[in-house]
Scaffold this active site. Structure first.
Site, short mmCIF file in Angstrom:
data_model
loop_
_atom_site.label_atom_id
_atom_site.label_comp_id
_atom_site.label_asym_id
_atom_site.label_seq_id
_atom_site.Cartn_x
_atom_site.Cartn_y
_atom_site.Cartn_z
CD GLU A 414 -54.37 113.84 17.96
OE1 GLU A 414 -54.63 114.57 16.99
OE2 GLU A 414 -53.89 114.26 19.01
CD GLU A 484 -48.32 114.26 16.80
OE1 GLU A 484 -48.64 115.32 17.38
OE2 GLU A 484 -49.11 113.61 16.09
C1 GAL Z 1 -51.24 116.31 17.81
C2 GAL Z 1 -51.78 115.84 16.48
C3 GAL Z 1 -51.17 116.57 15.32
C4 GAL Z 1 -51.15 118.04 15.60
C5 GAL Z 1 -50.39 118.30 16.84
C6 GAL Z 1 -50.36 119.75 17.23
O1 GAL Z 1 -52.15 116.05 18.80
O2 GAL Z 1 -51.57 114.48 16.31
O3 GAL Z 1 -51.91 116.29 14.18
O4 GAL Z 1 -52.45 118.49 15.74
O5 GAL Z 1 -51.01 117.65 17.92
O6 GAL Z 1 -49.89 120.58 16.27
#
Ligand code: GAL
Length: 964
Positions: A414, A484
């Protein structure tokens, strides 16, 4: 900028040695400088001059602190400040590279003698494995230099300064530095020397670095080995009969390394007077025909994102905790880890090599807070910061390059886009062409070798999987990796099974990494575990930091058990032919020889027989139909079910023999007949009471007051649940934030109007309307009670009235029973909680628990603990017992507080058991989804308001357990 103090200028540091490979074992002498240090905290960077670094400084008046550690977690009663949690926003004014004057600064001092056997000749390096956010270092009064890059290793050459006795090491650490702008990861801000400090002897002429290139050619079954080293030396691998010069290449038949079969060969590099132990894993990773492959085979990531976290020690982890993480991952079928969002403690990667985990190793880089500012001033797009970015890339790759487990380099997380990232990618590709590059933040994929996404919907994953997605040409051919997905915040994540189906359907979809491994709940004096805001922060993001598959104490949450089941590498299902079971080997490479299979046969949940099942050692990707034994004798009309389990045949490094890997249940016969509704008894009215069999009802409201000797209170239709984090939804998901929609509608304050209490010849019927104030929609609910004189039957009919545009949280009845009923037995799904889209791990059986044991301790209390597919349920305790059977099967939840109390609680310590046991008997529940960050509940799991009918039969005992 030259006038800025060093910690504010954008440079990565000064005086450190070039980064090099980390290794745990060599014959070099070393001295750990971990332990008790003298410590002084100042509220500002310039609170004290640097006279403390003088060799004769008297620090006897200072406090002590443990290194490694974070000072904010060590001061008594907050004496050293407090941890602070923000997700995206910087907790200081954004004016890069400047930081606030209020810049907590920790001066650390440590005196040490060299061990008696420290070699008399040679040099030495002083090594810091992690200091947040920067450090300036002196040894014996001489300044060595300074560095930034909190989760990166930094070394200084110190040989010339060492003396046999009474060395003084002084380290000044500032909480904020220009580096803080590059370290905006979603986690606690925790300053300190949080990883090891070590003094390493280096012989004269010792190598500066070495690079092990170990590849695997699957066509020939051979490994290629070349070890590059800046000083000439020899490499031996006795098991392979290898003895070659550094820089030379050998090709030999080997077994490859993979996460499933982590074959390592012990070797040794002898160079420059040093003997360096090597653990060599031969493997090749590359993208071929749009697919990410290892050793010639497609890889499917069953991964998690792992932050380093310990509820008392923050990011300061000991080896035992790291090992626990790896063993827990392996035991839960996890095969991959993304080191979000920085390189982990180096020992963690040794464990990944040894136990077998594919690793996406990520750089210590995130500038997310600039997104709030439309990315104005983003360091990754500002040439002045490029040396710092380059330094971070180099410190990542150089330290970790010799680990076979590392299969992708990740630039960071990010950061938006910018030329700095391109420069990092270019450098990495040049330095280590053997590994593909990952970065999620640039949809053009110009600098990456895989197409990475976070939190896409199922529909989008399907579209990408079908290669039907639009997008830049450069990414069309790339494999999809979800760096993620499935946000494990609170209850959930929902929808894992559906994602997994897509990964197993589309070659291009190579799995992903659940967000995230562990809740970052910090031990709190009042709240048990604290989250954002509990430590007095001015800005914070609440419990968004508690979004892991493990609770803070590393107990697996239901989400982890669900994930384990969803990603099981063996699929067990009903075979096409009756009496057979189909077994599919879903491993990437391993055959089934390491597993044993068992069967058991149950009638109405009762184990009747079990045995071993012969399953061929299928190669990866193959299926077979296996014949089950003849069903043993069983009661006529019973519900009969086969359970087939795949367990470890032999102990491994991470689990004992018998550890379950996969299972499946196959219904042999459904129950012959539905349970009969009790009938025959006549209701009687006397004064303000109506009696029907064992039931006593209020004549005015029709509510039951007692079931035999068991007091009953507050039985009514219930649609409310304490919204989960996923119900509440993330602020950036404005359209479908169910928690808000439900509250706006008033579902948490429904009113119950009694329209009729009718005593019929063989039943008591109560009609009611359930609706929120201020709205013209509602639910007409009719309760019809019957009895055969012993049992009570309840038929519930529900008809929605008005315009229902939002799904219901739940639909069922709730009732209060004596709190002394504390033991629970049931036949249904278990042993853990389940919801419509988190139900894969629930298996049909007979289960037992206590009421306390039914509760899932989410750090922020919320709906939890529902048990699915319940055929019957028995509650007992004291002299009472209640049995509930359902038609159809139902969900139940039992707790010693109300939904309203659960909803109001902010921490587990707010929940105090009362005298009443609140029992929820639900016909349906709304799904869970992943909306606390990502997509919501899939349409099929939404609970739309629609006419529904369901029934329960209650029986009672006076002495617990056995039903009357
Ligand atoms: C993503 C980010 C993580 C965390 C997650 C939400 O956008 O990369 O670090 O913030 O969302 O828990």
């Amino acid at each position: 900028m030259s006038t800025l103090p060093w910690y504010e200028d954008v440079s990565p540091g000064r005086g450190t040695l070039p980064p090099r490979a980390w290794y745990a074992r060599s014959d070099a002498a070393s001295l750990s400088l971990n332990g008790e240090w003298a410590f002084r905290l100042s509220p500002a960077a310039d609170g004290h001059d640097d006279s403390f670094a003088a060799a004769d400084f008297d620090a006897s008046g200072w406090d002590g602190i443990t290194v490694p550690g974070h000072w904010v977690l060590q001061g008594k009663d907050g004496a050293y400040g407090a941890p602070a949690y923000t997700n995206v926003v910087y907790p200081f004014p954004v004016d890069p590279p400047r930081v606030p004057s209020e810049n907590p600064t920790g001066d650390h001092l440590r005196r040490f003698d060299l061990p008696g056997d420290w070699p008399a000749t040679g040099g030495a390096v002083l090594r810091f494995d992690g200091v947040e956010s920067c450090a300036r270092v002196w040894l014996n009064g001489t300044e060595l230099g300074e560095f930034k890059g909190s989760r990166l290793a930094h070394e200084f050459a110190v040989g010339r300064l060492l003396r046999a006795r009474d060395n003084v090491l002084a380290v000044r650490v500032h909480q904020w530095s220009s580096g803080s702008y590059l370290e905006d990861q979603d986690q606690w801000w925790l300053p300190g020397i949080f990883r090891d400090v070590t003094l390493l002897h280096r012989p004269e002429g010792a190598p500066a670095d070495f690079f092990v290139h170990a590849s695997y050619d699957h066509a020939g079954g051979t490994g290629g080995l070349r070890v590059d080293c800046d000083v000439p030396g020899r490499v031996t691998v006795p098991e392979l009969g290898l003895d070659l010069a550094t820089g030379g290449t050998a090709t030999v038949p080997v077994e490859p390394w993979s996460a499933e079969v982590p074959r390592l060969y012990e070797g040794e590099l002898t160079a420059g007077g040093e003997r360096i132990a090597l653990r060599i894993g031969f493997r090749s990773v590359y993208v071929e025909d749009g697919v990410l492959k290892a050793n010639g085979r497609r890889v499917l990531f069953r991964g998690v994102n792992r932050h380093e976290f310990h509820p008392e020690r923050g990011r300061s982890l000991d080896l035992a905790t790291m090992r626990e993480d790896v063993e827990l991952m392996k035991r839960h079928n996890i095969n991959a880890v993304r080191t979000s969002h920085y390189p982990p403690h180096p020992a963690f990667l040794d464990l990944c090599d040894e136990y077998g985990l594919w690793v996406v190793d990520e750089g210590d880089l995130e500038t997310h807070g600039f997104e709030e500012l439309a990315w104005r001033g983003n360091p990754v797009d500002d040439a002045r910061w490029t040396p710092a970015l380059h330094d971070r890339a180099a410190r990542l790759v150089e330290r970790d390059k010799n680990h076979p487990s590392v299969v992708l380099w990740s630039l960071g997380n990010e950061c938006g886009t910018g030329a700095g990232l391109t420069a990092m990618a270019r450098w990495i590709r040049e330095r280590d062409p053997s590994r593909p590059v990952h970065y999620e933040g640039d949809r053009s994929c110009a600098d990456t070798d895989v197409y990475s996404r976070m939190y896409p919907t199922h529909a989008e994953v399907d579209e990408i999987g079908r290669r039907a997605d639009e997008g830049p040409e450069a990414r069309r051919g790339l494999p999809l990796v979800l760096c993620e997905y499935a946000h494990a915040m609170g209850n959930g994540p929902g929808g894992l099974s559906e994602y997994q189906r897509l990964f197993e359907t589309h070659e291009r979809c190579q799995g992903g990494f659940v967000w995230e491994w562990i809740d970052h709940g910090l031990v709190h004096p009042e709240y048990g575990y604290g989250y954002g805001g509990d430590f007095g922060e001015e800005l914070h993001d609440g419990n968004f930091v508690c979004d892991g598959l493990l609770f803070p104490d590393r107990t697996p949450s239901p989400g982890l058990l669900e994930y384990k089941k969803v990603i099981e590498p063996v699929r067990i299902a009903a075979g096409e032919e009756p009496g057979t079971v189909s077994v599919t080997n879903g491993h990437d490479v391993a055959d089934l020889a390491h597993l044993a299979f068992t069967w058991s046969f149950r009638a109405d949940g009762e184990d009747l027989a079990e045995g071993l099942l012969e399953v061929p050692a299928l190669p990866a990707g193959r299926s077979a139909a296996v014949r089950l034994p003849e069903p043993p004798a069983h009661p006529a009309g019973a519900e009969t079910v086969w359970t087939v389990r795949a367990v470890l045949a032999r102990a491994t490094a991470w689990a004992p023999a018998g550890h379950e890997i996969a299972w499946g249940q196959i219904t042999a016969a459904a129950p012959a007949a539905a349970p009969r509704t009790p009938a025959g008894a006549r209701p009687a009215r006397a004064a303000d009471r109506i009696t029907l069999g064992p039931g006593v009802f209020d004549a005015r409201t029709g509510e039951p007051l007692a079931f035999g000797a068991v007091a009953v209170t507050g039985l009514r239709l219930d649609v409310w649940r304490a919204p989960t984090d996923n119900d509440e939804g993330a602020p950036w998901q404005p359209d479908v934030r169910y928690g808000t929609l439900w509250r706006t509608l008033g579902l948490h304050r429904m009113r119950h109007r009694t329209d009729e209490v009718r005593v019929g010849p063989d039943s008591l019927t109560v009609r009611s309307r359930v609706a929120p104030a201020g709205r013209d929609l509602g639910l007409a609910a009719t309760y019809r009670w019957t009895s055969d004189g012993t049992a009570l039957g309840l038929d519930v009919d529900v008809v929605p009235e008005g315009e229902w545009t939002v799904p219901l949280p739940r639909l069922g009845v709730r009732l209060g029973l004596p709190g002394t009923l504390d033991r629970v037995a049931w036949y249904g799904g278990g042993p853990g909680e389940a919801y419509p889209d988190t139900r894969a791990a629930a298996r049909l059986g007979r289960w037992e628990s206590t009421v306390a044991g039914l509760q899932t301790p989410y750090v922020r209390p919320q709906e939890n603990g529902a048990r699915i597919d319940t055929r019957w349920l028995e509650l007992s305790g004291g002299t009472d017992g209640v049995r509930v059977a359902g038609d159809p099967a139902f969900w139940f939840t039992a707790r010693r507080w109300t939904t309203e109390q659960l909803d109001a609680a902010a921490h587990g310590t707010d929940l105090v058991p009362g005298d009443v046991l609140w029992l929820h008997l639900d016909h349906a529940q709304h799904g869970i989804g992943s909306q606390s960050c990502g997509p919501g509940v899939l349409p099929v799991h939404r609970l739309s308001a629609a006419p529904a009918s369901f029934s329960f039969t209650f029986t009672f005992t006076a002495s617990g357990g056995q039903s009357a």
